[in-house]
Design a protein around this motif. Structure first.
Motif, PDB file in Angstrom:
ATOM      1  N   GLN A 105       0.990  -1.128   0.072  1.00 11.16           N
ATOM      2  CA  GLN A 105       0.093  -0.113  -0.129  1.00 11.16           C
ATOM      3  C   GLN A 105       0.638   1.319   0.012  1.00 11.16           C
ATOM      4  N   THR A 106       2.062   1.303   0.726  1.00 13.37           N
ATOM      5  CA  THR A 106       2.736   2.334   0.744  1.00 13.37           C
ATOM      6  C   THR A 106       3.590   2.456  -0.588  1.00 13.37           C
ATOM      7  N   GLN A 107       3.512   1.663  -1.577  1.00 12.56           N
ATOM      8  CA  GLN A 107       3.947   1.470  -2.865  1.00 12.56           C
ATOM      9  C   GLN A 107       2.829   1.842  -3.997  1.00 12.56           C
ATOM     10  N   ASP A 108       1.920   2.182  -3.249  1.00 16.26           N
ATOM     11  CA  ASP A 108       0.399   2.621  -4.074  1.00 16.26           C
ATOM     12  C   ASP A 108      -0.012   1.394  -4.934  1.00 16.26           C
ATOM     13  N   ILE A 109       0.258   0.017  -4.391  1.00 17.37           N
ATOM     14  CA  ILE A 109      -0.259  -1.102  -4.834  1.00 17.37           C
ATOM     15  C   ILE A 109      -1.400  -1.569  -3.997  1.00 17.37           C
ATOM     16  N   GLU A 110      -2.452  -1.810  -4.380  1.00 18.81           N
ATOM     17  CA  GLU A 110      -3.733  -2.401  -3.608  1.00 18.81           C
ATOM     18  C   GLU A 110      -3.710  -3.871  -4.007  1.00 18.81           C
TER      19      GLU A 110
ATOM     20  N   THR B 145      -5.335  -5.808 -12.033  1.00 19.38           N
ATOM     21  CA  THR B 145      -4.648  -5.267 -13.075  1.00 19.38           C
ATOM     22  C   THR B 145      -4.140  -3.735 -12.794  1.00 19.38           C
ATOM     23  N   LEU B 146      -2.972  -3.387 -12.593  1.00 20.49           N
ATOM     24  CA  LEU B 146      -2.463  -2.149 -12.386  1.00 20.49           C
ATOM     25  C   LEU B 146      -2.541  -1.327 -13.387  1.00 20.49           C
ATOM     26  N   SER B 147      -2.151   0.061 -13.158  1.00 20.82           N
ATOM     27  CA  SER B 147      -2.450   1.117 -14.067  1.00 20.82           C
ATOM     28  C   SER B 147      -1.636   0.835 -15.335  1.00 20.82           C
ATOM     29  N   ASP B 148      -0.490   0.253 -14.967  1.00 23.29           N
ATOM     30  CA  ASP B 148       0.597   0.340 -16.170  1.00 23.29           C
ATOM     31  C   ASP B 148       0.634  -1.002 -16.598  1.00 23.29           C
ATOM     32  N   GLY B 149      -0.280  -1.870 -16.416  1.00 21.36           N
ATOM     33  CA  GLY B 149      -0.627  -3.045 -17.092  1.00 21.36           C
ATOM     34  C   GLY B 149       0.042  -4.272 -16.343  1.00 21.36           C
ATOM     35  N   SER B 150       0.665  -3.936 -15.246  1.00 22.10           N
ATOM     36  CA  SER B 150       1.169  -5.193 -14.281  1.00 22.10           C
ATOM     37  C   SER B 150       0.001  -6.022 -13.685  1.00 22.10           C
ATOM     38  N   SER B 151       0.248  -6.857 -13.289  1.00 22.08           N
ATOM     39  CA  SER B 151      -1.022  -7.489 -12.312  1.00 22.08           C
ATOM     40  C   SER B 151      -0.242  -8.018 -11.189  1.00 22.08           C
ATOM     41  N   VAL B 152      -1.333  -8.109 -10.054  1.00 23.41           N
ATOM     42  CA  VAL B 152      -1.025  -8.579  -8.791  1.00 23.41           C
ATOM     43  C   VAL B 152      -1.992  -9.474  -8.238  1.00 23.41           C
ATOM     44  N   VAL B 153      -1.538 -10.693  -7.532  1.00 25.07           N
ATOM     45  CA  VAL B 153      -2.598 -11.572  -7.166  1.00 25.07           C
ATOM     46  C   VAL B 153      -2.225 -12.287  -5.839  1.00 25.07           C
ATOM     47  N   ARG B 154      -3.052 -12.171  -4.738  1.00 23.03           N
ATOM     48  CA  ARG B 154      -2.726 -12.688  -3.458  1.00 23.03           C
ATOM     49  C   ARG B 154      -2.819 -14.308  -3.522  1.00 23.03           C
TER      50      ARG B 154
END
Lengths: 221, 968
Positions: free
Chosen positions: A68-73, A83-92
């Motif tokens: 979150q401190t890195q602006d990633i939810e 999907t993040l704003s730059d096209g990257s993706s994050v998964v738990r």
């Protein structure tokens, strides 16, 4: 410490035999093209090595807060892909475990890796050097049905499934790349060559084949 | 070459399955025959006048067409590659070259046919009672029986053709494409379910495809239903596909042209129909005797005249329709023999009478009269039958015929119901079993449900489909009622006629006769399960489809029980013979390669399997022994590099990481300082050694642990399990596949490494058992100074995608020193020279650290570690065995691993590792022995293939006992 050596895909030796056009992407020599008419393979089924996509794994009770401190939810639900704003993706993938996959040129992974260089409490870097493949084309579902008990039509959009593909534990998810609906397979790199060969055997029966990454990431050539 | 034999067929009909525009040619038993596309092998042969199609399993009796749908195993063929081809259902292909299985010599002159004449000496269960004496003869009997038994000859050189397997899922799976199955598909499809309708023949329609006179509107009915099904996009039809097994929660295995489909269905409708049952009388197995539906299939589907002159034996009105079909096919129907005293008054009976066919009511076929060589029949004896089924054989008539067609009843094809855990009950009025209890989500329809009229079957199927569709979406099931069925008692209760001379066959696959079942009951095998195993009834390829019911009837009569009480045997997959190839599928055998694999290939590595991993055993071009010696000498005198990327590699992180390791391993880790690594030994709860590796401290709350290659997955699992049980704040990260690793070893290794890194790797800067994180050749590395092979050495662990680049850099940097890669075998030899154990090689499933010379690695004074409690119990007791080294100066006879260490008659231990040491010039090894034998200098005996060889116990390590080289 910084690494200056090139990365090598676990499929490199297999791609070498296909006379590829090599392109350096995200520090890896990747096969951008495997033949002049390879795009037509997407009309049946095509297999593409995407191991060059940079990935970062994070584990520990402090992961969600730090990101979150890195602006990633990070999605709250397990296995939900965002999907993040730059096209990257994050998964738990666990209560305290997250994977982030970058896209070439976005710089997200490099930025996060640099931020981790200073010890962050309760956040542990997990090296993610998996093999990463994409199956694209109308027959991709049939190819997958022969290797895996998860049916493509049952795959939820924006969700990851852990299952076995051709006997190998793998993460499977759908992703649209360059307008193609692809099935992504991510798994232990030591099985890379085995999986590549087994999938190509089946794909060949459908008249498909291997393609270079430019079919799915044209902007990265 | 002579022209193929081809006899023209009956005139074309719209419902035939053959394509008269395509002529094919094939060979059978050395003769060539013609066929049409769409013919099966049986139809083509029978149509060309061939009556001898096979030989029975036990007595090698001649056999011909019987069911014409592979419900029997009469026609089994091979083509030199594929075994046990079912002639009834396999399509003819141009150029086929076929022979019958199970013959000695040829089909026509089968020498094993003599066993039929010796049948008196081969009663039921004879093999349980014979061949025991004299004892010395038994191996000969065994060889002979094995040669005679078995169907088909495997060709080991036959090309393996993978058979695909795939997964699928649907809301409603309908098994059977007859009228009830089609009706179910329409009902479920219209209700919105995703439906898969499976039919094992080439087109929908089931028995209506050949019903002929028994269902005059059948063609129109089939066509209409097919058209309706085709309009429903949510109904998928799979032809030539059969469901072979039903497993828990509606997981069904289907085999079709594309291989196996593993189908998960929310609801299943079983509309599999019924197996027509034969009558039993003397010589009821010979060519020319067949089921009514077989004659109908031949006549309607393949337009083959089944015989010239037929006797129709029946116990139901269906048989009258069969008689009419035979007549329409140009067969002279000599008579209809009705087992029932009172014949029906239905339309079919009326039409038979109108056709002028004689009806003999209250009669039976007492025996068929064989033609020459038993290769057919030439007539039959017809006798009156009492109401209790006994035949009055003293009176009767002889009827000339070359075919006896039987239509005496049915048994439900309820195999899948039984496999799913459903029950079938015997219904007296219908004289057959019927589904009674079905598991949730399974529904039965049509003949399998005891419904026989066409309209009734359609109604029944519609109801089943509606219920299945409701079940699939969790709705309440609509009510269901049994349709009004115009067909009553379609089965005769006892179409079985004993004969004093026997040869009245109940099971054609296994040549089981009436007397066999009666005698089995007399010997005390008086239940269906015992009779099956003692007589083998129902154990052949047909699995009792056309024998189990009659067997139950005979057993019931012999034991005075009801048929319901006798019951039936357990249904198990598969419903039809299924090849091993279909089950194996593509044979996925994952193998693993390290990220440096391509470099080994380029260097001429000869690979070996170490579990799933492919590892270099040694490097060519030298032959194995020379290559291993060369590699060992390189490491001892200069430098070698080995890929150890298969090791387990685990990060243990978190506030409780040190405590966690204290509990998991026998040693201390809480006092391990930053920059150090330590040997880590793991035991299970009984104190048995299960794994070892190294543990390095990366930080206050982070450790890096290695495991054996074969143990990594299990150790990661155990770590996660224990972390959860103990509730410790620890994170386990498995980096096994994500990292590559290499070990650089040898006196020159420091010089080589020094060219690639700015890290201080001097003896004082990077001491033995030190750990560092540094950049080597531009790659972030974790380095451990370890000495598994007994030399100065460094183990480098890097992210997998950088491993190949690092390997290349080290090889290039080591060229001045002549660095070479070394493989697993050289490593094993080097470590043995150093006296280092390999867990799993020098330990077994009972070895404690105390026996294996690893007591030094066990800190018993710790508060707790896994296995401590057990070790505390065994520690005070004297060891029964201990691991020690030995040498052999005379290696004329060299023991192998697992050869026993003996002392007179006492077994003291066994050899665990042994090799010729090029460094030391003699054989060295490790073995378990009595503790009192472990004093260096003691001579021990090792038993090698019955002789004793001597070895001398030696102190470990054999090489560099002061450890100067590895600590330099």
């Amino acid at each position: 410490m910084s690494t200056t050596a090139f990365r090598t895909s676990p499929l490199h030796s297999e791609l070498e035999q296909l006379s590829p056009t090599w392109t350096m992407v995200a520090g890896m020599q990747a096969a951008s093209c495997l033949g002049d008419n390879e795009m037509h393979l997407l009309e049946t089924v095509a297999l593409c090595d995407l191991s060059f996509l940079p990935r970062l794994g994070l584990n520990g009770p402090g992961v969600t807060g730090w990101l979150q401190t890195q602006d990633i939810e990070v999605p709250a639900a397990m296995y939900e892909l965002a999907t993040l704003s730059d096209g990257s993706s994050v998964v738990r993938i666990g209560t305290n475990e997250v994977i982030i996959e970058g896209v070439p040129g976005a710089g997200t992974i490099d930025k996060l890796t640099a931020a981790l260089a200073t010890d962050v409490k309760d956040v542990f870097n997990v090296t993610r050097n998996e093999a990463s493949l994409a199956l694209a084309g109308p027959a991709a579902a049939d190819v997958l049905a022969q290797t895996c008990s998860v049916l493509v039509r049952d795959l939820l959009q924006q969700a990851l499934v852990y299952t076995r593909v051709a006997g190998v534990s793998a993460a499977v998810f759908q992703q649209e790349l360059n307008g193609c609906n692809c099935v992504r397979l991510v798994f232990d790199p030591s099985y890379g060559i085995y999986m590549w060969r087994e999938l190509l055997k089946i794909i060949a029966e459908y008249g498909g084949g291997a393609v270079g990454f430019a079919c799915l990431f044209p902007e990265s050539q | 070459m002579a022209d193929p034999i081809f006899i023209e067929r009956l005139p074309a009909a719209g419902h035939e399955w053959i394509d008269r525009d395509q002529r094919l040619c094939f060979s059978f038993e050395g003769r060539r025959y013609g066929a049409y596309a769409g013919d099966t092998i049986s139809s083509a042969l029978w149509g060309n006048g061939v009556r001898l199609l096979g030989r029975s399993f036990k007595y090698h009796r001649p056999r011909g067409v019987y069911s014409m749908c592979a419900h029997d195993a009469n026609v089994m063929l091979e083509n030199g590659e594929t075994l046990n081809i079912r002639g009834d259902t396999t399509l003819v292909e141009d150029g086929m070259d076929l022979t019958a299985v199970n013959t000695v010599g040829s089909l026509r002159y089968d020498l094993a046919g003599l066993t039929d004449r010796m049948s008196g000496f081969l009663p039921v269960g004879f093999y349980y009672k014979a061949f025991h004496t004299p004892n010395w003869m038994f191996p000969n009997w065994e060889r002979m029986i094995r040669d005679i038994a078995g169907l088909g000859k495997v060709n080991p050189a036959a090309e393996w053709k993978p058979s695909p397997k795939g997964y699928d899922a649907c809301d409603v799976l309908i098994v059977g494409g007859g009228p009830s199955g089609m009706a179910a598909a329409l009902a479920a499809g219209r209700a919105g379910s995703r439906v898969v309708l499976v039919e094992d023949t080439r087109c929908l329609g089931g028995s209506l495809c050949y019903a002929g006179a028994t269902a005059p509107e059948s063609v129109a009915t089939i066509n209409s239903m097919r058209d309706e099904i085709a309009k429903l996009e949510n109904v998928e039809v799979r032809l030539n596909t059969s469901v072979r097994g039903c497993y828990s929660e509606n997981w069904l295995a289907m085999i079709g042209p594309g291989g196996m489909t593993k189908m998960r269905a929310t609801a299943v409708v079983v509309a599999t129909g019924a197996y027509e049952q034969p009558a039993v009388f003397r010589h009821n197995d010979l060519p020319g005797v067949m089921l009514g539906t077989a004659a109908q299939r031949l006549a309607h589907l393949y337009r083959v005249k089944p015989m010239q002159r037929a006797l129709v034996l029946l116990g139901n009105d269906y048989g009258y329709g069969v008689a009419l079909d035979l007549k329409a096919a140009g067969v002279e129907v000599a008579a209809v023999v009705d087992l029932r005293e009172t014949i029906g008054k239905g339309e079919l009976v009326h039409d038979v009478k109108t056709a002028g066919i004689e009806i003999l009511a209250g009669q039976c076929v007492y025996e068929a009269h064989p033609a020459g060589g038993l290769r057919g029949i030439k007539g039959a004896r017809v006798c009156p039958v009492n109401s209790d089924g006994t035949c009055i054989s003293t009176t009767g008539i002889n009827v000339n015929c070359d075919g006896i067609v039987m239509a005496t009843g049915w048994a439900p094809a309820g195999d899948l119901i039984g496999q799913a855990g459903g029950r079938l009950n015997y219904v007296q009025d219908a004289a057959q079993f019927r589904p009674d209890e079905l598991p949730p989500g399974m529904f039965a329809a049509g003949r399998v449900n005891g419904v026989f009229g066409v309209d009734a079957r359609v109604e029944d199927g519609g109801q089943a489909g509606g219920q299945a569709a409701a079940f699939a979406v969790g709705k309440e099931l609509p009510a269901r009622r049994r349709p009004t069925d115009e067909i009553i008692a379609p089965s005769h209760p006892y179409p079985i006629v004993k004969h004093p001379k026997g040869k009245a066959f109940v099971d054609l696959d296994e040549d089981v006769q009436i007397k066999d079942i009666v005698n089995a009951a007399k010997e005390g095998y008086d239940s269906a399960e015992l009779v099956k195993r003692y007589t083998t009834v129902g154990m052949g390829p047909s699995q009792g489809k056309i024998s189990n019911l009659n067997s139950s009837r005979i057993l019931a009569k012999a034991t005075g029980q009801t048929i319901g009480a006798v019951g039936y045997t357990t249904f198990r997959p598969f419903t039809q013979p299924t090849t091993i190839g279909e089950l194996a599928g593509r044979r996925f055998h994952p193998d693993r390669r390290t990220p440096i694999h391509s470099r080994h290939q380029a260097a001429g590595a000869v690979f070996m399997h170490a579990g799933a991993w492919l590892r270099p055993e040694y490097y060519g071009p030298r032959v194995r022994h020379q290559a291993i010696v060369h590699e060992v000498q390189a490491v001892r005198h200069s430098a070698g590099i080995i890929d150890v990327g298969t090791l387990g590699k685990i990060d243990v992180c978190g506030a409780d990481a040190a405590e966690f390791l204290e509990r998991m391993y026998t040693g201390r880790f809480s006092d391990l300082t930053l920059g150090r690594c330590r040997y880590a030994l793991m035991c299970d709860e009984s104190g048995v050694v299960i794994d070892d590796g190294m543990s390095a401290r990366l930080g206050d709350d982070r450790f890096y642990v290695t495991t054996t290659s074969s143990g990594s997955a299990a150790i990661v699992r155990e770590m996660k399990r224990w972390a959860m049980i103990w509730g410790l704040e620890v994170t386990i990260i498995d980096h096994t596949g994500q990292f590559g690793a290499l070990n650089l070893a040898g006196p020159e290794s420091r010089n080589i490494l020094g060219r690639l890194t700015g890290l201080d790797i001097s003896a004082g800067g990077f001491e033995y058992l030190g750990f560092r994180e540094a950049v080597v050749a531009g790659v972030n590395c974790r380095l451990m100074r370890v000495g598994f092979v007994g030399e100065l050495g460094y183990e480098l662990h890097v992210p997998a995608q950088h491993a190949a680049a690092l390997w290349d850099a080290v090889i290039e940097a080591g060229q001045p020193e002549g660095i070479i890669p070394f493989g697993v075998e050289a490593q094993r030899l080097l470590r043995m020279e150093k006296g280092h154990q390999i867990i799993g090689q020098d330990t077994d499933g009972l070895t404690t650290p105390l026996e294996a010379g690893l007591a030094w690695a066990v800190k018993m004074t710790k508060p707790f570690f896994i296995g401590q409690r057990s070790l505390k119990i065994v520690e005070p007791r004297p060891n029964v065995r201990a691991l020690a080294g030995f040498v052999m100066h005379d290696s004329t006879v060299m023991p192998s691993e697992c050869h026993l260490v003996v002392d007179g008659d006492e077994i003291c231990g066994r050899v665990t590792s042994i090799a010729r040491s090029p460094t030391l010039g003699h054989v060295i090894g490790m073995a378990y022995m009595r503790p009192d034998q472990t004093t260096p200098g003691t001579v021990i005996d090792i038993r090698v293939e019955g002789r004793l060889v001597q070895a001398e116990v030696a102190k470990l390590p054999f090489f560099d006992p002061s450890n100067e080289r590895q600590k330099s």
